[in-house]
Design an enzyme around this catalytic site. Structure first.
Site, PDB file in Angstrom:
ATOM      1  N   ASP A 125     -26.397  33.327 -16.409  1.00 43.13           N
ATOM      2  CA  ASP A 125     -27.455  33.697 -17.267  1.00 43.13           C
ATOM      3  C   ASP A 125     -28.547  33.021 -17.517  1.00 43.13           C
ATOM      4  O   ASP A 125     -29.735  33.412 -17.573  1.00 43.13           O
ATOM      5  CB  ASP A 125     -26.915  33.964 -18.567  1.00 43.13           C
ATOM      6  CG  ASP A 125     -25.688  34.827 -18.453  1.00 43.13           C
ATOM      7  OD1 ASP A 125     -25.778  36.061 -18.258  1.00 43.13           O
ATOM      8  OD2 ASP A 125     -24.632  34.506 -19.320  1.00 43.13           O
TER       9      ASP A 125
ATOM     10  N   HIS B  21     -19.232  28.910 -20.113  1.00 39.29           N
ATOM     11  CA  HIS B  21     -18.653  30.083 -19.899  1.00 39.29           C
ATOM     12  C   HIS B  21     -17.082  30.289 -20.311  1.00 39.29           C
ATOM     13  O   HIS B  21     -16.351  29.219 -20.267  1.00 39.29           O
ATOM     14  CB  HIS B  21     -18.759  30.461 -18.464  1.00 39.29           C
ATOM     15  CG  HIS B  21     -18.682  31.921 -18.063  1.00 39.29           C
ATOM     16  ND1 HIS B  21     -17.378  32.511 -17.962  1.00 39.29           N
ATOM     17  CD2 HIS B  21     -19.532  32.661 -17.758  1.00 39.29           C
ATOM     18  CE1 HIS B  21     -17.388  34.036 -17.766  1.00 39.29           C
ATOM     19  NE2 HIS B  21     -18.788  33.933 -17.470  1.00 39.29           N
TER      20      HIS B  21
END
Length: 443
Positions: free
Chosen positions: A363, A306
């Protein structure tokens, strides 16, 4: 005594006041830099620029911390639900029972959309992307509620917040039904927020969809975990558009469009597409990882790491258990899910991932859950938008209540040609004068 930094450039010195946040973050105020020294800062992507002061969400990427209004995301995920968190973000505090009942009732009473708006969906092509439909329909809400367009704070603005929270699930579900060419399903007063969305997505005139509690809980968690995430691309877009005093509907529509990008809200869809590629290519997860390590052209690792979190994404830690519950309860099996689980194990044990802190992110698990319950991949980002709505609305409301808000107007460093002299057509090339005749009929 206030802290400051001194910047010296070309023999001139300026003091840059320091602003310290409640969690110890420090920002140097450069707003007077251009006026006093004739220079600006350059920060492509605004990765090191604070555009505002906000009390809504706090992230410490190094420590893997996310808090909404001071509450740790793990605590909220364990004890709360999406609509309660929406109230928290919008009002600043967790609600008492009567406050929540009034808020939730106001949201549920607004899930229906105007019947004239329903006909909008028939005008879109059947293969229209749900995000394109959502952005257009959200913007069009301003035409149905013109009396609220000028409201920027107070009860009228809060009523618009409730409308958008309520109507986006209906808009998203109806965009899906339109793409399939089947009748839309209306919300039911006996169902909750998440259950209504699933009902509108999957019920038909001849079969009512009754969501499993594990599915409803996982969907509620996804909405909750995505509710706000500081000044990301879509949130900053909502603030930038709103800074022009554009109405709430136009500002949120712009946020929907920003979220559509594959580098932002489309990451969980990209994860499923990556898993499908692995499956179609006949690769194992280990073989795919080897291709990633070798930096083979066109091979991208999705669902890991991320930009903000340099530690484990705290939202992923919460959603991992929910993903396991959904897979177990639904008994979902298949090559794609096997590949996902194998890839997770490789990532959590391979030094390549561990050294680079490429842990599974939110995700990864949201993509697995949505695929397992039968959501089409092109719906993933629109579902993300439903979850992010409370954050967008809270940020818009906060911006409009901040006396320091100015219309957003970034500067640039010009790198084009210096002043040039205009050259008429006769002195260019072969000297031919272009034919400037009007368009003929039919052109």
């Amino acid at each position: 005594m206030s802290e400051f930094a001194e910047l010296t450039f070309r023999g001139r010195t300026i003091r840059l006041p320091a602003t310290v946040g409640t969690e110890g973050e420090i920002g140097l105020d450069v707003s007077a830099l251009r006026d006093e020294m004739g220079v600006i800062t350059l920060d492509p992507g605004y990765g090191n620029t604070g555009s505002c002061q906000s009390s809504i969400a706090f992230i410490d990427g190094d420590q893997g911390i996310l808090r909404y209004r001071g509450y740790d995301i793990a605590d909220l995920a364990e004890h709360s639900a999406f609509l309660e968190v929406a109230y928290l973000l919008l009002h600043g505090n967790l609600p008492e029972a009567d406050q929540f009942d009034e808020f939730a009732e106001g949201v549920m009473d607004n899930m229906l959309v105007h019947e004239n708006l329903r006909h909008f969906f028939n005008a879109f092509p059947r293969d229209a992307h749900p995000m394109a439909v959502a952005a257009a329909v959200v913007a069009s809400l301003a035409t149905f509620y013109p009396e609220s367009m000028g409201a920027r704070r107070g009860p009228d603005a809060m009523e618009s917040c409730r409308r958008l929270l309520a109507k986006l699930p209906t808009i998203v579900a109806w965009s899906y039904k339109q793409s399939r060419g089947v009748p839309v399903t209306y919300p039911r007063c006996d169902l909750g927020y998440v259950q209504n969305f699933l009902h509108m997505m999957f019920s038909t005139p001849y079969r009512t969809y009754e969501p499993d509690p594990a599915v409803s809980r996982a969907m509620d968690l996804m909405f909750l975990l995505h509710a706000d995430h500081e000044q990301n691309c879509s949130t900053s877009t909502v603030r930038m558009v709103g800074s022009s005093q554009a109405n709430m509907f136009a500002s949120i529509s712009a946020g929907v469009s920003a979220l559509w990008g594959p580098l932002h809200g489309g990451a969980n869809q990209a994860l499923i597409e990556m898993l499908q590629y692995i499956q179609l290519a006949g690769l194992t997860a280990r073989q795919f990882v080897d291709k990633v390590k070798n930096k083979e052209a066109g091979i991208r690792l999705m669902g890991f790491g991320h930009r903000v979190y340099k530690n484990y994404d705290p939202r992923a830690m919460v959603l991992k258990k929910a993903a396991g519950d959904v897979l177990q309860k639904l008994g979902v099996q298949g090559r794609l899910m096997d590949t996902a689980m194998e890839l997770e194990q490789v990532a959590l044990s391979d030094p390549y991932f561990l050294e680079r802190k490429l842990y599974p992110n939110v995700d990864f698990y949201s993509g697995i859950i949505l695929h397992a319950i039968g959501m089409p991949t092109n719906m993933f980002t629109a579902i993300f938008a439903i979850g992010r709505m409370p954050g967008w609305l809270s940020q818009w409301m906060e911006m409009n209540s901040d006396p320091q808000t100015r219309i957003a107007r970034p500067r640039q460093i010009y790198t084009g040609a210096t002043q040039r002299t205009y050259v008429p057509f006769r002195q260019r090339g072969d000297g031919r004068i272009p034919n400037r005749r009007p368009c003929s009929a039919g052109e």
